[in-house]
Design a protein around this motif. Structure first.
Motif, PDB file in Angstrom:
ATOM      1  N   MET A 140       0.819  -1.212   0.000  1.00  0.00           N
ATOM      2  CA  MET A 140       0.000   0.000   0.000  1.00  0.00           C
ATOM      3  C   MET A 140       0.850   1.257   0.000  1.00  0.00           C
ATOM      4  O   MET A 140       0.433   2.289  -0.538  1.00  0.00           O
ATOM      5  N   MET A 141       2.033   1.191   0.594  1.00  0.00           N
ATOM      6  CA  MET A 141       2.907   2.369   0.629  1.00  0.00           C
ATOM      7  C   MET A 141       3.383   2.763  -0.767  1.00  0.00           C
ATOM      8  O   MET A 141       3.865   3.872  -0.968  1.00  0.00           O
ATOM      9  N   GLN A 142       3.239   1.857  -1.735  1.00  0.00           N
ATOM     10  CA  GLN A 142       3.633   2.165  -3.114  1.00  0.00           C
ATOM     11  C   GLN A 142       2.450   2.638  -3.945  1.00  0.00           C
ATOM     12  O   GLN A 142       2.612   2.939  -5.138  1.00  0.00           O
ATOM     13  N   LYS A 143       1.263   2.716  -3.324  1.00  0.00           N
ATOM     14  CA  LYS A 143       0.060   3.070  -4.071  1.00  0.00           C
ATOM     15  C   LYS A 143      -0.268   4.553  -3.938  1.00  0.00           C
ATOM     16  O   LYS A 143       0.104   5.211  -2.970  1.00  0.00           O
ATOM     17  N   THR A 144      -0.981   5.046  -4.953  1.00  0.00           N
ATOM     18  CA  THR A 144      -1.538   6.391  -4.872  1.00  0.00           C
ATOM     19  C   THR A 144      -3.047   6.284  -4.678  1.00  0.00           C
ATOM     20  O   THR A 144      -3.632   5.199  -4.778  1.00  0.00           O
ATOM     21  N   LEU A 145      -3.650   7.420  -4.416  1.00  0.00           N
ATOM     22  CA  LEU A 145      -5.092   7.465  -4.195  1.00  0.00           C
ATOM     23  C   LEU A 145      -5.861   6.890  -5.376  1.00  0.00           C
ATOM     24  O   LEU A 145      -6.856   6.187  -5.210  1.00  0.00           O
ATOM     25  N   PHE A 146      -5.378   7.142  -6.597  1.00  0.00           N
ATOM     26  CA  PHE A 146      -6.141   6.752  -7.792  1.00  0.00           C
ATOM     27  C   PHE A 146      -5.909   5.298  -8.188  1.00  0.00           C
ATOM     28  O   PHE A 146      -6.523   4.830  -9.151  1.00  0.00           O
ATOM     29  N   ASP A 147      -5.031   4.589  -7.453  1.00  0.00           N
ATOM     30  CA  ASP A 147      -4.768   3.185  -7.785  1.00  0.00           C
ATOM     31  C   ASP A 147      -5.848   2.245  -7.267  1.00  0.00           C
ATOM     32  O   ASP A 147      -5.894   1.080  -7.668  1.00  0.00           O
ATOM     33  N   VAL A 148      -6.690   2.711  -6.343  1.00  0.00           N
ATOM     34  CA  VAL A 148      -7.652   1.795  -5.707  1.00  0.00           C
ATOM     35  C   VAL A 148      -9.098   2.240  -5.907  1.00  0.00           C
ATOM     36  O   VAL A 148      -9.985   1.809  -5.170  1.00  0.00           O
TER      37      VAL A 148
ATOM     38  N   LEU B 226     -14.771  12.156 -10.398  1.00  0.00           N
ATOM     39  CA  LEU B 226     -15.376  12.484  -9.111  1.00  0.00           C
ATOM     40  C   LEU B 226     -14.299  12.635  -8.035  1.00  0.00           C
ATOM     41  O   LEU B 226     -14.327  13.585  -7.237  1.00  0.00           O
ATOM     42  N   MET B 227     -13.312  11.716  -8.031  1.00  0.00           N
ATOM     43  CA  MET B 227     -12.251  11.782  -7.029  1.00  0.00           C
ATOM     44  C   MET B 227     -11.387  13.016  -7.218  1.00  0.00           C
ATOM     45  O   MET B 227     -10.925  13.614  -6.242  1.00  0.00           O
ATOM     46  N   GLU B 228     -11.152  13.425  -8.438  1.00  0.00           N
ATOM     47  CA  GLU B 228     -10.378  14.648  -8.675  1.00  0.00           C
ATOM     48  C   GLU B 228     -11.079  15.861  -8.066  1.00  0.00           C
ATOM     49  O   GLU B 228     -10.430  16.754  -7.509  1.00  0.00           O
ATOM     50  N   ARG B 229     -12.397  15.896  -8.163  1.00  0.00           N
ATOM     51  CA  ARG B 229     -13.139  16.998  -7.536  1.00  0.00           C
ATOM     52  C   ARG B 229     -13.017  16.935  -6.016  1.00  0.00           C
ATOM     53  O   ARG B 229     -12.864  17.967  -5.350  1.00  0.00           O
ATOM     54  N   TYR B 230     -13.073  15.710  -5.475  1.00  0.00           N
ATOM     55  CA  TYR B 230     -12.921  15.556  -4.029  1.00  0.00           C
ATOM     56  C   TYR B 230     -11.537  16.025  -3.581  1.00  0.00           C
ATOM     57  O   TYR B 230     -11.390  16.689  -2.546  1.00  0.00           O
ATOM     58  N   VAL B 231     -10.489  15.678  -4.358  1.00  0.00           N
ATOM     59  CA  VAL B 231      -9.124  16.097  -4.014  1.00  0.00           C
ATOM     60  C   VAL B 231      -9.016  17.614  -4.037  1.00  0.00           C
ATOM     61  O   VAL B 231      -8.399  18.225  -3.153  1.00  0.00           O
ATOM     62  N   GLU B 232      -9.631  18.238  -5.009  1.00  0.00           N
ATOM     63  CA  GLU B 232      -9.595  19.690  -5.086  1.00  0.00           C
ATOM     64  C   GLU B 232     -10.305  20.315  -3.882  1.00  0.00           C
ATOM     65  O   GLU B 232      -9.856  21.339  -3.342  1.00  0.00           O
ATOM     66  N   ASP B 233     -11.384  19.690  -3.442  1.00  0.00           N
ATOM     67  CA  ASP B 233     -12.065  20.173  -2.231  1.00  0.00           C
ATOM     68  C   ASP B 233     -11.133  20.115  -1.030  1.00  0.00           C
ATOM     69  O   ASP B 233     -11.129  21.017  -0.175  1.00  0.00           O
ATOM     70  N   ARG B 234     -10.333  19.029  -0.917  1.00  0.00           N
ATOM     71  CA  ARG B 234      -9.392  18.931   0.199  1.00  0.00           C
ATOM     72  C   ARG B 234      -8.350  20.042   0.113  1.00  0.00           C
ATOM     73  O   ARG B 234      -7.962  20.624   1.123  1.00  0.00           O
TER      74      ARG B 234
END
Length: 524
Positions: free
Chosen positions: A198-206, A214-222
Motif C-alpha cells: 500500500m505504501m507504493q500506491k496512490t489514491l487513484f490506484d484503488v 469524481l475523485m479529482e473533484r474531491y481532491v480539489e475540495d481537500r
C-alpha cells in the motif's frame, strides 16, 4: 547582569585567558551566571574552576581525583544508566590527550544525585600561541528534561500507533501528490494488500475508472480546506473485486495553514449494503406476494359475495312458494287434515321462516365487509341510549334497568359501531327476558397503565358455559336452542368482523344463570 549561555567552542583567545590570573575575577563573573555547566582543568587534569551549574549537573564540586578515577569518583555511566563509562572515554579526558572537541551523552549518579541525571558533555583542549597544551574546558548541558520530553513523545507516538493499528477502521493519509504517506494494517487488509504494498500506491490506484473525475473533484475540495463524508463509495481490492465503503476525509495543513495532504477514515459497509439489498429484495418479493394474495382475496371475496347474494335470492323464491302453499293448504284444507297434518304444516312453515332468517343473516354478514368504512368521531354513549329506547318501545311491558355510561366517544364508522351495540345490547335484552328485573349495562373498564380502553356490555340473564366460549363468534354457532331463545347465530360473528375492521378484538365471559359480559376494544 545575567550572562547569556556560552557556546560549546570557546575562542582560542578567551580559552587561553582562562589560565591567566589577571582575568580570573571577570571570567568567574561571566561563567558563574551561565545556565550551562562549565569546568576548567590544567594539562595534568587538576581542576581549576567549575561553575554552579556544573556542580549541579555533576552533583559534586572539585575533588582531588586524578583523571584515571574520574568515572568512579563522579559516578558516570552511559545513557543506558547501567554501563560504566571508563574514565579514558570521557570527553574531558580525551581532550587532555589532544582530541579535538570530543563529546558524549552521559548519565551521572552518585551520593549527591541518587536518582541520577542525564547530560551531554563536550570538551576542548586549550593551547597557547605556541601550541603548548595548557589544559581543557568542559561544557555540560542538562538533557534530563529533553530526554523526558522525548520519552513522553515516544509514549504518545506508541499509544497513538497502538490506537491506530488496533482500530477496526481503515486509516489512510496521502501527500500533495496523492501518494500514500501512512496506512494502517486494517485498511491494507481491507483491500487485500500488505502495508508495504500500500505504501507504493496512490489514491487513484484503488478507485474505479468511472470514479476518477469524481475523485479529482474531491481532491480539489481537500486542497481548498474542505472535509467530506462519502457514503456508499466503492474501492477496488487487489484481486479486482469491489467493496462498498463509507469514507470520512479531511485536509492536513502545516503550521502556516498550507495544504500538505489529506487523511481518510474508511469503513467497510459491504455487509451492510448486502443486507440492505437483501432486505429490499425480500420487501419487493413480500409486496409482490401481498399484492397477489390481496388480489386473490379480493377475487375470493367477490366470488363469495356473489355466491351469497345469488344463493340468498335464488332460495327466496322456493321458500316463498313453500310458505305460501303451506298457508293456503292450512286455510283451504283445514277440514280435510287431522291434527297431525296441521302440525306438519305448522312445522314446514316455521322451518321455511327459519330458513328465511338464516338467509337474512348471511346477507347481513356479507354486507359488513362490503360496506365502505367512514371513520368519524362517534358518541357511543348516545348510540347505546338510542338503542335502549328502541328496545324499550318494542317491549314496553318489560322491566329493564339500563346503566349507560356517559361521555364515551371514540373514532370509527358510526353505522358499523351502531350495529355492534345493537347486536350486543339486543342479545342482552333477549337473554334477560326471564328475569323479573333485568339489568343491562354499557361502559368501560377502569383504565390500566399501558393499556387501551376496554368497552363492555353486561347483563344478568341466562349466561353461558365458558367451556363453549370458543363457539361464541362462529357463524350459525349457538349455545341455546331455538325453542329457548330465537336467533340466527350470526349476530356475534357480525360483531367480531366489525371490531376487527376497527383494529380491535372482542371476547366474552359468562356463567350459566348468572349473566354474561362481552368486552371489545378499538384501535389496538
Amino acid at each position: 547582569m545575567t550572562a547569556t549561555p556560552l557556546s560549546n567552542e570557546l575562542s582560542d583567545e578567551l580559552a587561553e585567558s582562562l589560565f591567566q590570573a589577571e582575568h580570573h575575577p571577570l571570567l568567574r563573573t561571566i561563567l558563574d551566571n551561565s545556565i550551562e555547566g562549565l569546568a576548567i582543568v590544567d594539562a595534568q587534569g587538576k581542576q581549576l574552576y567549575i561553575n554552579a551549574q556544573g556542580r549541579r549537573i555533576l552533583g559534586l564540586g572539585f575533588t582531588d581525583a586524578l583523571p584515571d578515577t574520574w568515572s568512579e569518583r563522579y559516578g558516570i555511566f552511559y545513557p543506558d544508566m547501567r554501563t560504566r563509562c571508563p574514565s579514558e572515554k570521557l570527553p574531558l579526558y580525551r581532550a587532555l590527550q589532544g582530541e579535538e572537541s570530543p563529546s558524549e551523552d552521559l548519565f551521572v549518579r552518585n551520593a549527591m544525585l541518587p536518582d541520577g541525571q542525564h547530560c551531554h558533555a563536550s570538551a576542548r583542549p586549550v593551547r597557547d600561541r605556541q601550541g603548548t597544551l595548557l589544559g581543557a574546558t568542559l561544557h555540560l548541558r542538562d538533557t534530563s528534561g529533553q530526554r523526558h520530553a522525548e520519552a513522553e513523545r515516544r509514549r504518545i507516538q506508541q499509544r497513538f500507533q497502538f490506537i491506530v493499528e488496533s482500530a477496526q477502521e481503515g486509516i489512510w493519509t496521502v501527500d500533495t501528490e496523492n501518494r500514500t504517506v501512512y496506512v494502517n494494517r486494517y485498511f491494507a487488509q481491507m483491500l487485500g494488500y500488505s502495508v508495504e504494498e500500500m505504501m507504493q500506491k496512490t489514491l487513484f490506484d484503488v478507485i474505479r475508472k468511472e470514479d476518477m473525475a469524481l475523485m479529482e473533484r474531491y481532491v480539489e475540495d481537500r486542497r481548498q480546506g474542505r472535509s467530506a463524508l462519502l457514503d456508499d463509495f466503492q474501492l477496488v481490492r487487489k484481486d479486482g473485486t469491489r467493496i462498498w465503503t463509507m469514507v470520512s476525509t479531511g485536509p492536513i495543513l502545516d503550521d502556516n495553514g498550507n495544504y500538505i495532504g489529506a487523511m481518510a477514515m474508511i469503513t467497510d459497509v459491504t455487509q451492510r449494503r448486502e443486507a440492505e439489498e437483501q432486505v429490499r429484495r425480500l420487501n419487493a418479493d413480500l409486496e409482490r406476494r401481498i399484492a397477489e394474495r390481496t388480489a386473490q382475496l379480493e377475487f375470493s371475496n367477490r366470488e363469495l359475495e356473489a355466491f351469497a347474494y345469488s344463493v340468498a335470492h335464488d332460495l327466496r323464491a322456493p321458500l316463498r312458494s313453500i310458505s305460501n302453499f303451506t298457508l293456503a293448504l292450512a286455510e283451504d284444507c283445514t277440514d280435510k287434515l287431522d291434527d297431525m297434518g296441521l302440525d306438519y304444516l305448522k312445522r314446514i312453515r316455521a322451518s321455511s321462516q327459519r330458513m328465511s332468517e338464516l338467509i337474512d343473516g348471511i346477507l347481513a354478514l356479507s354486507r359488513v365487509n362490503r360496506t365502505e368504512f367512514v371513520e368519524t368521531e362517534v358518541n357511543l354513549s348516545a348510540l347505546a341510549r338510542s338503542i335502549a329506547e328502541q328496545l324499550q318501545r318494542w317491549k314496553p311491558e318489560r322491566t329493564v334497568r339500563f346503566q349507560l355510561q356517559d361521555g364515551l366517544v371514540d373514532r370509527g364508522d358510526s353505522q358499523l359501531l351502531r350495529l355492534v351495540l345493537e347486536n350486543l345490547m339486543g342479545n342482552a335484552w333477549k337473554f334477560t327476558r326471564e328475569k323479573s328485573e333485568a339489568e343491562i349495562e354499557f361502559g368501560i373498564l377502569p383504565p390500566e397503565e399501558g393499556k387501551g380502553r376496554v368497552y363492555f356490555v353486561r347483563d344478568n340473564g341466562a349466561g353461558f358455559d365458558m367451556e363453549y366460549q370458543n363457539k361464541l363468534f362462529g357463524v350459525f354457532q349457538r349455545l341455546h336452542t331455538q325453542q329457548e331463545f330465537e336467533g340466527n347465530g350470526v349476530g356475534l360473528a357480525t360483531v367480531q368482523r366489525i371490531v376487527r375492521r376497527h383494529g380491535g378484538r372482542v371476547w366474552g365471559e359468562g356463567r350459566v344463570g348468572q349473566g354474561a359480559t362481552f368486552f371489545f376494544t378499538l384501535h389496538d
